[in-house]
Enzyme design. Structure first.
Site, short mmCIF file in Angstrom:
data_model
loop_
_atom_site.label_atom_id
_atom_site.label_comp_id
_atom_site.label_asym_id
_atom_site.label_seq_id
_atom_site.Cartn_x
_atom_site.Cartn_y
_atom_site.Cartn_z
CB ALA A 154 -0.92 -0.03 1.22
NE ARG A 155 1.49 5.56 -2.35
CZ ARG A 155 1.30 4.77 -3.40
NH1 ARG A 155 1.51 3.47 -3.30
NH2 ARG A 155 0.92 5.28 -4.57
CG HIS B 150 6.93 2.35 -4.27
ND1 HIS B 150 6.44 3.38 -3.51
CD2 HIS B 150 5.87 1.92 -5.02
CE1 HIS B 150 5.16 3.59 -3.79
NE2 HIS B 150 4.80 2.71 -4.71
CD GLU C 71 8.30 4.23 -0.92
OE1 GLU C 71 7.83 4.49 -2.04
OE2 GLU C 71 7.73 3.49 -0.11
#
Lengths: 313, 313
Positions: A229-230, A277, A258
């Protein structure tokens, strides 16, 4: 209504179905010297997967009415959206790529593939790497977030002989994959039964910090936490502490912060697998973007508006 | 018929259904000092997953009529099989674990997970690792060998949005996963259309060297060869040459020779992922072995014989 005109990035063209009554003007998204539509009036502008540099030039396109992003996220476009122009995000386009990576890192973690990557690099046939100690099959997997990505993950997990439990913001009836979709309030009662938890929610005010130290503590020993997701939907430091203690494991395509800094302790925490990612945007996203854009252009032709409009400038 | 007596390894007991009319005598497979059945007459001996040391002691079990192996392969048991004793192999027990690893290494290869294992070890957030260049979704996957493992692979691939083409020794009608099963003679016409080939055949005289230099040459550039069968079903040197040239890639759980020697060039060939024959025997194999053994014991009770007898001493 006259024929609407759409400017479409060249890489999407081979995947775009013919939409009768819409004039398509291709443009090269790598050529910043030529404006999409080359000075002609354009009703709908389709932006490429890497859209950053075009954001600031949307206001140069004459006659623009609507923009179709190639990403699900759209926050980055809002500051640049010209007045009166509708913005639609890309819905479903990257679900396949993201779900695929979720299952890939889940399987890699369960079957100890990072260990074998290191023994291979050392040129050693070493079967002590725990590759047979765990399986994904028979695991109870809690899929948190049951939108496009969550459902695509669930489809793969059911075929992988997992027991899938789905959680979404609101409780609702199930589908062909899960009997019912639990509401997010049920999370504390569902976590203790999960061998694997997959986070596949959008990052919103409601999901920020959704999984913290308290939630992690409810997971059974050796459970695997998967995040596609995040980074912000969970407490990464609390996760690191649980993994460092050997109590939990993790497979993360997203982190907080990130990019993860070079000296961050998470890189070397035992039982933690990290990919940088790379969930979205594989070749699988092109045909899905073409299909989505075709549907959007047909909708615009028929109604004068896009679907999935998330903002108007 | 009096109640048959079965000696069963302790680890299988929690997974063995109650089979009425069969007396089950548990034994500790790690205790080589106590014979299964402890000197009592035993009709059916169930051997553990790691059976090597018990092979030579089958002839000490009084009254033995039949042996159930916990492995699909059985060549290693033949020299030790007592006269008149039937031998059954374990059919389907390891299909789940093996198919799972096949898909795990296939996904790892497509999404560049070994590269990320190395950048993680170096503590670097590096997105140049090609993890978004390829996908498993939309791939045309040729599954060679459509038995238990092949079907379990196909089920996972269909849910992963792949186009699956199945090949078996003989052409036949398809199932819910594939429209038809092609005969092995069709292999040369099917290879040019395959993005991924998965080898899931047993090693027999008919399959030894099935995929050689000629077959590999028919694959398109950048195709991925996955082997979870046996090293001997393909020409590993021909594969190494194609991979070293950057034309093909490989994900191998089995090699020839095996174990692969420390100094073997395959270890460091670009585009080759190797796991040390860890496909079978995960925790998922226990409940499946229990179910299989229960069925075997019921069959023996009802008929005086096992199913899937592959040899008689």
């Amino acid at each position: 209504m006259t024929s609407p005109v759409a400017a479409v990035p060249l890489p999407f063209l081979p995947h775009l179905p013919v939409v009768e009554g819409v004039e398509v003007l291709p443009y090269d998204p790598t050529d910043m010297d030529t404006l999409p539509g080359d000075g002609r009036e354009v009703d709908v502008l389709s932006l490429p997967f890497v859209a950053g540099r075009w954001m600031t030039r949307m206001d140069e396109v004459p006659g623009l009415r609507a923009v179709v992003l190639a990403s699900a996220g759209y926050e980055h476009a809002l500051p640049h959206l010209p007045s009166g122009v509708d913005l639609a995000n890309a819905v479903g386009v990257h679900d396949t790529a993201t779900a695929e990576l979720a299952v890939a890192i889940m399987l890699a973690a369960q079957r100890a593939l990072p260990t074998y990557a290191h023994t291979q690099a050392a040129g050693r046939w070493d079967r002590s790497g725990a590759g047979q100690r765990r399986s994904l099959a028979d695991s109870h997997v809690l899929v948190v977030g049951y939108g496009g990505v969550g459902r695509a993950v669930a489809r793969r997990l059911v075929a992988s002989e997992c027991q899938v439990v789905a959680v979404a913001s609101r409780e609702r009836e199930g589908d062909e994959l899960v009997e019912r979709v639990h509401g997010i309030d049920a999370l504390p009662t569902l976590l203790p039964g999960a061998d694997v938890v997959v986070l596949a929610v959008p990052l919103t005010d409601a999901t920020r910090g959704l999984v913290g130290a308290q939630e992690l503590a409810l997971l059974p020993d050796d459970a695997l936490v998967v995040n596609v997701a995040r980074g912000g939907v969970m407490d990464n430091e609390a996760l690191r502490v649980e993994c460092a203690a050997g109590r939990l494991r993790a497979a993360l395509d997203v982190t907080d912060p990130e990019p993860l800094p070079d000296d961050h302790p998470l890189w070397s925490t035992p039982g933690v697998l990290i990919t940088p990612h790379v969930g979205g945007g594989t070749p699988a996203s092109y045909p899905r973007m073409g299909t989505y854009l075709g549907r959007q252009l047909a909708t615009y032709r028929d109604t004068g508006h896009l679907e999935n409009v998330v903002a108007t400038g």
